[in-house]
Design a protein around this motif. Structure first.
Motif, short mmCIF file in Angstrom:
data_model
loop_
_atom_site.label_atom_id
_atom_site.label_comp_id
_atom_site.label_asym_id
_atom_site.label_seq_id
_atom_site.Cartn_x
_atom_site.Cartn_y
_atom_site.Cartn_z
N VAL A 104 41.00 30.30 23.40
CA VAL A 104 42.46 30.42 23.36
C VAL A 104 43.06 29.26 24.15
O VAL A 104 42.56 28.88 25.22
N LEU A 105 44.11 28.67 23.61
CA LEU A 105 44.84 27.62 24.30
C LEU A 105 45.94 28.25 25.14
O LEU A 105 46.71 29.09 24.65
N LEU A 151 37.91 33.17 25.68
CA LEU A 151 38.77 34.34 25.83
C LEU A 151 38.16 35.38 26.77
O LEU A 151 38.87 35.97 27.60
N GLY A 152 36.87 35.58 26.68
CA GLY A 152 36.24 36.55 27.56
C GLY A 152 36.37 36.17 29.03
O GLY A 152 36.62 37.02 29.89
N ARG A 153 36.20 34.87 29.32
CA ARG A 153 36.33 34.41 30.71
C ARG A 153 37.75 34.54 31.21
O ARG A 153 37.99 34.85 32.38
N LEU A 154 38.71 34.32 30.33
CA LEU A 154 40.11 34.47 30.71
C LEU A 154 40.41 35.93 31.05
O LEU A 154 41.08 36.23 32.04
N ARG A 155 39.90 36.84 30.25
CA ARG A 155 40.09 38.26 30.55
C ARG A 155 39.46 38.65 31.89
O ARG A 155 40.05 39.39 32.68
N GLU A 156 38.27 38.14 32.14
CA GLU A 156 37.59 38.43 33.41
C GLU A 156 38.41 37.92 34.60
O GLU A 156 38.57 38.61 35.61
N ALA A 157 38.90 36.68 34.49
CA ALA A 157 39.65 36.09 35.59
C ALA A 157 40.96 36.85 35.82
O ALA A 157 41.36 37.07 36.98
N LEU A 158 41.62 37.25 34.76
CA LEU A 158 42.85 38.04 34.91
C LEU A 158 42.56 39.37 35.59
O LEU A 158 43.30 39.80 36.49
N ALA A 159 41.50 40.03 35.19
CA ALA A 159 41.15 41.32 35.81
C ALA A 159 40.82 41.15 37.29
O ALA A 159 41.15 42.02 38.11
N ALA A 160 40.20 40.02 37.64
CA ALA A 160 39.78 39.81 39.02
C ALA A 160 40.96 39.62 39.97
O ALA A 160 40.86 39.94 41.16
N VAL A 161 42.06 39.08 39.50
CA VAL A 161 43.20 38.80 40.38
C VAL A 161 44.33 39.82 40.24
O VAL A 161 45.33 39.72 40.95
N GLU A 162 44.17 40.80 39.37
CA GLU A 162 45.23 41.80 39.17
C GLU A 162 45.48 42.56 40.47
O GLU A 162 44.56 42.86 41.23
N HIS A 163 46.74 42.89 40.74
CA HIS A 163 47.10 43.69 41.91
C HIS A 163 46.38 45.03 41.88
O HIS A 163 46.09 45.59 40.80
#
Length: 477
Positions: A104-105, A151-163
């Motif tokens: 994903v861009l 896309l999978g790595r982006l989802r992982e990174a978002l989950a890791a920094v979520e409040h």
């Protein structure tokens, strides 16, 4: 007639962050600021690969039109105005069916100089390496909103920094990139102004200085039937106008193909063809450039490129200087040579004009560049033959390097069943950067190639490779 450039199959979506007003720009929505006749957001949408495009931000007055013309979907982060990371997470959530191994861009809606070929390269490198690949601006900083992610790595990174209590309000993109480990982030160097965003008045002024006109290279099949050709030209110019072009370049010999009676066509139909181009220029408010033939007093014709703009600005002609007496052809038997170089200005950019066989003569291109040309138009009716495609690509690249100009070549699309000896094109219309890289290229079929001129790229090329300054007139002999 559109012929889309090949897209990497890995790119499933582009998420474009386009939210809100900028305090440093007086509260203006920077994504809706006009840049060379289009808003910054529309220019980003033009560059994003065809497919799913998700714009996270207010749709505004133009959202409905942008959604239809560019296949975009507008969504808002929840809650609104909660920051760039929240906006990105909302965009990712909008295509939850995407597989983790897709690419994903992640783009900013205020980066109006992004190029389609650069975004394809970002996506392809990310897909091949399994890494995040970000655009590196000329000053060395990374553009977090000019990157391709697995896309999978982006989802992982978002989950890791979520409040802990959910969401990403007030989190910066830097937090997301901090999740990447050693070797997970690659870079792609930006060219010209394509790495610039418009966060400040100075940045906005820089981008506006760099943004030249949009050029459409119309690779059309030229019929021996005049009315058929005229209709093809009408459709090509209309499509170019719909795509925001300021200038449309038609091939050499658009009036009538080689192998026909050139003088009869010149005497009978040139005026009607010139009138058609003028009418289309007026109707669509752009410049139309195309190959015709005009009669000479010695019974031959000039191979003439005519330029017609709205209200007669510009209104000029270039007569082909170098005639194709090569590979068994004898153009000078029916065509008389011209003897004048021609340039004209359009939206802050100076264009030179050449035709087909001229491409084998570097001194013409350098002479145009020394007259100020930053881009050179090259209508073609390239002849088939062993090695001719490779020669064309080599010559286009060499002439761009010789002159440090952008070379814009529009060839005829060859008729599928044509078996004659006269030149009817091989396709392969192309845009070549000032350091000789083929930026975009079509195949053999009819198509439209759209090129946005980046004047900063040309200036940078001439600063790093000052061949025009180093030119020395050598003695004869």
């Amino acid at each position: 007639m559109s012929s889309e450039l090949p897209e990497t199959s890995a790119t499933v979506a582009a998420v474009i962050l386009a939210g809100g007003a900028s305090s440093r720009l007086g509260g203006t929505d920077k994504t809706r600021l006009p840049i060379a006749g289009a808003t910054a957001l529309e220019r980003v949408l033009r560059a994003a690969p065809h497919g799913r495009r998700i714009v996270v931000g207010p749709s505004g007055e133009d959202g409905g039109d942008l959604a239809i013309r560019h296949g975009a979907r507008f969504v808002l982060e929840d809650p609104p105005r909660s920051g760039p990371l929240a906006a990105l997470a909302r965009g990712v959530a909008d295509f939850s069916e995407g597989s983790d191994d897709a690419t994903v861009l992640v783009l900013g809606g205020d980066m109006p100089m992004l190029r389609p070929e650069t975004l394809r390269s970002l996506a392809a490198r990310s897909a091949e390496s399994g890494r995040v690949v970000a655009l590196e601006a000329e000053d060395g900083h990374l553009q977090f909103l000019g990157a391709a992610w697995p896309l999978g790595r982006l989802r992982e990174a978002l989950a890791a920094v979520e409040h802990e209590d959910g969401g990403w309000a007030d989190l910066s993109l830097r937090r997301l990139y901090a999740e990447l480990g050693p070797g997970e982030l690659g870079t792609l160097r930006a060219l010209g102004a394509e790495g610039a965003d418009i966060d400040t008045p100075d940045a906005l002024a820089q981008v506006r200085r760099a943004a030249g006109p949009r050029i459409a290279l119309a690779q059309i099949e030229v019929s021996e039937d005049l009315e058929t050709t005229f209709e093809i030209v009408r459709l090509a110019v209309a499509e170019a106008a719909e795509e925001g072009a300021h200038l449309v370049l038609l091939p050499e010999a658009t009036l009538t193909p080689f192998g026909t009676d050139l003088r009869a066509a010149a005497l009978t139909h040139h005026d009607a063809f010139a009138q058609l181009l003028q009418e289309l220029a007026e109707e669509h408010a752009l410049v139309v450039v195309g190959g015709s033939f005009t009669p000479t007093e010695d019974g031959r014709v000039h191979n003439t490129v005519i330029v017609r703009g709205p209200n007669g600005d510009p209104h000029l002609e270039y007569r082909k200087i170098h005639l194709f007496d090569a590979f068994g052809a004898d153009e000078s038997r029916t065509v008389a040579p011209g003897d004048e170089l021609v340039t004209f200005d359009l939206h802050g950019t100076r264009f030179g004009i050449t035709t087909c066989y001229d491409v084998r003569f570097p001194e013409q291109f350098t002479a145009l560049a020394r007259r100020g040309a930053q881009a050179i138009l090259l209508p073609l009716a390239w002849a088939e033959g062993p090695g001719k495609q490779e020669q064309l690509q080599l010559l286009l690249r060499a002439r761009a390097l010789d002159s440090t100009t952008v070379v814009l070549a529009a060839d005829q699309a060859p008729p599928p069943d044509y078996a004659g000896k006269a030149a009817r094109g091989i396709g392969r219309s192309a845009a070549v950067g000032p350091l000789g890289a083929i930026r975009q290229e079509l195949g053999r079929e009819p198509g439209l190639l759209l090129v946005d001129i980046d004047l900063e790229e040309i200036d940078a090329a001439r600063a790093s490779l000052p061949v025009l300054e180093h030119h020395v007139d050598l003695p004869n002999g």
